[in-house]
Design an enzyme around this catalytic site. Structure first.
Site, PDB file in Angstrom:
ATOM      1  N   LYS A   1       0.837  -1.203   0.000  1.00  0.00           N
ATOM      2  CA  LYS A   1       0.000   0.000   0.000  1.00  0.00           C
ATOM      3  C   LYS A   1       0.871   1.252   0.000  1.00  0.00           C
ATOM      4  O   LYS A   1       2.017   1.212   0.459  1.00  0.00           O
ATOM      5  CB  LYS A   1      -0.860   0.019   1.278  1.00  0.00           C
ATOM      6  CG  LYS A   1      -1.973  -1.004   1.322  1.00  0.00           C
ATOM      7  CD  LYS A   1      -2.738  -0.904   2.635  1.00  0.00           C
ATOM      8  CE  LYS A   1      -3.832  -1.942   2.732  1.00  0.00           C
ATOM      9  NZ  LYS A   1      -4.913  -1.770   1.749  1.00  0.00           N
TER      10      LYS A   1
ATOM     11  N   ARG B   1     -10.168 -11.606   2.152  1.00  0.00           N
ATOM     12  CA  ARG B   1     -11.004 -12.662   1.586  1.00  0.00           C
ATOM     13  C   ARG B   1     -10.293 -14.016   1.657  1.00  0.00           C
ATOM     14  O   ARG B   1     -10.930 -15.060   1.757  1.00  0.00           O
ATOM     15  CB  ARG B   1     -11.412 -12.295   0.155  1.00  0.00           C
ATOM     16  CG  ARG B   1     -10.274 -12.108  -0.805  1.00  0.00           C
ATOM     17  CD  ARG B   1     -10.651 -11.287  -2.044  1.00  0.00           C
ATOM     18  NE  ARG B   1     -10.843  -9.884  -1.736  1.00  0.00           N
ATOM     19  CZ  ARG B   1     -11.228  -8.967  -2.615  1.00  0.00           C
ATOM     20  NH1 ARG B   1     -11.480  -9.311  -3.867  1.00  0.00           N
ATOM     21  NH2 ARG B   1     -11.386  -7.719  -2.252  1.00  0.00           N
TER      22      ARG B   1
HETATM   23  N1  BES Z   1      -7.913  -3.828   4.521  1.00  0.00           N
HETATM   24  C1  BES Z   1      -8.116  -3.446   3.181  1.00  0.00           C
HETATM   25  C2  BES Z   1      -9.406  -2.660   2.973  1.00  0.00           C
HETATM   26  C3  BES Z   1      -9.538  -1.332   3.657  1.00  0.00           C
HETATM   27  C4  BES Z   1      -9.399  -0.171   2.946  1.00  0.00           C
HETATM   28  C5  BES Z   1      -9.881  -1.247   4.986  1.00  0.00           C
HETATM   29  C6  BES Z   1      -9.567   1.056   3.558  1.00  0.00           C
HETATM   30  C7  BES Z   1     -10.050  -0.021   5.603  1.00  0.00           C
HETATM   31  C8  BES Z   1      -9.894   1.123   4.889  1.00  0.00           C
HETATM   32  C9  BES Z   1      -8.167  -4.675   2.294  1.00  0.00           C
HETATM   33  O1  BES Z   1      -7.389  -5.745   2.704  1.00  0.00           O
HETATM   34  C10 BES Z   1      -7.680  -4.272   0.946  1.00  0.00           C
HETATM   35  O2  BES Z   1      -6.545  -3.881   0.855  1.00  0.00           O
HETATM   36  N2  BES Z   1      -8.519  -4.384  -0.068  1.00  0.00           N
HETATM   37  C11 BES Z   1      -8.151  -4.065  -1.396  1.00  0.00           C
HETATM   38  C12 BES Z   1      -8.701  -5.115  -2.314  1.00  0.00           C
HETATM   39  C13 BES Z   1      -8.223  -4.999  -3.754  1.00  0.00           C
HETATM   40  C14 BES Z   1      -6.733  -5.234  -3.826  1.00  0.00           C
HETATM   41  C15 BES Z   1      -8.971  -5.991  -4.599  1.00  0.00           C
HETATM   42  C16 BES Z   1      -8.720  -2.688  -1.731  1.00  0.00           C
HETATM   43  O3  BES Z   1      -9.827  -2.390  -1.318  1.00  0.00           O
HETATM   44  O4  BES Z   1      -8.009  -1.917  -2.377  1.00  0.00           O
HETATM   45 MN    MN Z   2      -5.379  -5.575   2.053  1.00  0.00          MN
END
Ligand code: BES
Ligand code: MN
Ligand code: ZN
Length: 486
Positions: free
Chosen positions: A265, A339
């Site tokens: 990230k 997931r």
């Molecule tokens: N933990 C994150 C989602 C999240 C985003 C939680 C903002 C709280 C605040 C999750 O694991 C994630 O990174 N999801 C990705 C999925 C994508 C790579 C398909 C996302 O939402 O970008």
């Molecule tokens: Mn994530």
């Protein structure tokens, strides 16, 4: 936070702060000081508006908080006003305050639910987290107690509501404090220890799988996420037996820190990813409530817990792993880790033959784009259960909004090499996440709650501090109490 119930007339309540919830347009009947202040016309009594009066009576200060117009009073409006009052009490530095509601401001709420939501609100507004500061600037004491001032005729019903409110407040505060713990403190094994402590305190059955047992169990997707981290994963199972028949399963995403892994990230706000365990903490807080209320129902809590970090041993885009259910998964994006760990939990849940399963997970950034911070994204495979969960969310003031899980969206997750892939790209992100989970739900009614937008707040408001929200505890509790027939 202790609660007390008093049936004294308002004028004889001795307190550093008497907060009175009022409606727009009917604020005058609270003694001469308030009458004089209101007569200036300065206070309009609009929703959330407050007026602090330094009285000459028994109460050192009187605080009016408006719940809004008389016709628009809901549980949420009252809870929110109580939170505003408690937040003000805390910033004034009083360790206790008294809370009353005018006849008008109560709307059609019965004494039991009124008492319950007042306590919930007080717990919300009174929260602060200072345990990791050696020297808090402008230190304020914790809010120790709240006295609810009610009509004598409401006493019996109010005591019923107080029992529920106290239990929910305890679970909710437990959750919020645990959410707040940083990733170097709250590791997967720390979460497991918290679960074990709950089990010991309340007599639940706790089963905690370590890395070797997770491997033996065949949870290849959970293991895949954990393999990049020096901290070992845990799989936590809590069982509360209060009734007869098959249990309700509550499943919480327990990523104690989500860096994204190899699909790392951006640095900005990455520290908030300590809140990626918020589903897990909601489940644990709900068990605290169950332990206190002992409703007639069976509940099993399932928490896959791990970190998601990049390293030489971490999973990579393109890797294919085998899940607990047996389906293979192509990892497109290592940041879609929630997931992966939840699919193994959903598969593990089969052995309990649950009557219903609800998962709570900070799963997608996309749900924040769709719904902002005011609603949980809700998807599932059973219309009846969806309606029931949504209803519980309304009562809890943790509102859910449905998104479709139509067959067409399944396409997003088709993989060239494996049974399914873990990311479908940018479009319909929340739905794709839910579809992935659905691929692993076998033969039970299931609802997925995407709490990524509601688990924590990036700024402060009149009724809520910045940071964790404890989302899920009130919703889960409302759901379970109704199911238990309480
Ligand atoms: N933990 C994150 C989602 C999240 C985003 C939680 C903002 C709280 C605040 C999750 O694991 C994630 O990174 N999801 C990705 C999925 C994508 C790579 C398909 C996302 O939402 O970008
Ligand atoms: Mn994530
Ligand atoms: Zn995550």
């Amino acid at each position: 936070m202790k609660t007390l119930i008093s049936t004294k007339p308002l004028g004889s309540v001795e307190t550093p702060l008497l907060a009175v919830l009022v409606t727009q347009g009917s604020t005058a009947a609270i003694g001469p000081d308030v009458q004089r202040a209101v007569a200036t016309g300065d206070y309009k009594g609009k929703k959330d508006e407050t007026l602090l009066v330094y009285g000459s009576g028994k109460a050192q200060r009187i605080l009016l908080v408006s719940v809004g117009k008389a016709g628009e009073i809901t549980r949420s409006a009252v809870r929110r006003a109580a939170a505003i009052a408690a937040k003000r009490a805390r910033s004034l530095g009083t360790t206790t305050f008294s809370l009353a509601v005018t006849k008008e401001a109560r709307g059609s709420l019965g004494a039991a639910e009124l008492t319950q939501v007042l306590i919930e609100g007080a717990a919300q507004g009174g929260w602060q987290f200072t345990e990791l500061k050696k020297q808090p600037e402008d230190p304020k004491p914790d809010l120790e107690s709240v006295e609810l001032v009610i009509d004598p005729g409401d006493k019996t019903a109010a005591e019923v509501g107080r029992r529920v409110g106290d239990a929910i407040a305890a679970g909710y505060l437990f959750t919020r404090n645990l959410q707040m713990q940083p990733g170097n403190v709250c590791t997967p094994s720390y979460l497991a220890e918290e679960a074990r402590k709950l089990a010991t305190a309340h007599g639940f059955k706790a089963t905690i799988l370590d890395k070797a047992q997770i491997k033996k169990e065949g949870m290849g997707a959970l293991l895949a996420v954990a393999q990049g981290s020096a901290e070992e994963p845990r799989f936590i199972v809590l069982e509360y037996a209060g009734g007869s028949g098959a249990p309700v399963a509550l499943i919480g995403k327990g990523v104690t820190f989500d860096s994204g892994g190899i699909s790392i990230k951006p640095a900005s706000n990455m520290e908030d990813m300590k809140f990626d365990k918020s589903g897990a903490t909601a489940v644990l807080g709900t068990f605290e409530v169950l332990g206190r209320l002992k409703p007639k129902i069976n509940v099993v809590g399932l928490i896959p817990a791990t970190e998601n970090l990049p390293s030489g041993t971490a999973i990579k885009p393109g890797d294919v792993v085998k899940s607990h259910l047996g389906k293979t998964i192509e990892i497109i994006n290592t940041d879609a880790e929630g997931r992966l760990i939840l699919c193994d939990a959903l598969s593990y849940a089969r052995r309990f033959k649950p009557v219903a399963a609800i998962d709570a997970a900070t799963l997608t950034g996309a749900v924040v784009i769709a719904l902002g911070h005011h609603a949980i994204g809700m998807l599932g495979n059973d219309e009846g259960l969806l309606a029931e969960v949504r209803d519980a969310g309304e009562r809890a003031g943790e509102r859910c909004w449905p998104l479709p899980l139509w067959e067409e969206y399944r396409e997003l997750l088709k993989s060239d090499v494996a049974d399914v892939k873990n990311s479908g790209g940018r479009s319909a992100g929340t739905i794709a996440g839910a579809w992935f989970l659905r691929e692993f739900v076998d033969s039970f009614p299931w609802v997925h709650l995407d709490i990524a937008g509601t688990a924590y707040l990036e700024g402060e408001s009149a009724s809520h501090a910045k940071g964790p929200t404890g989302i899920g505890v009130r919703l889960f509790t409302e759901f379970l109490l109704k199911r238990a027939g309480a």
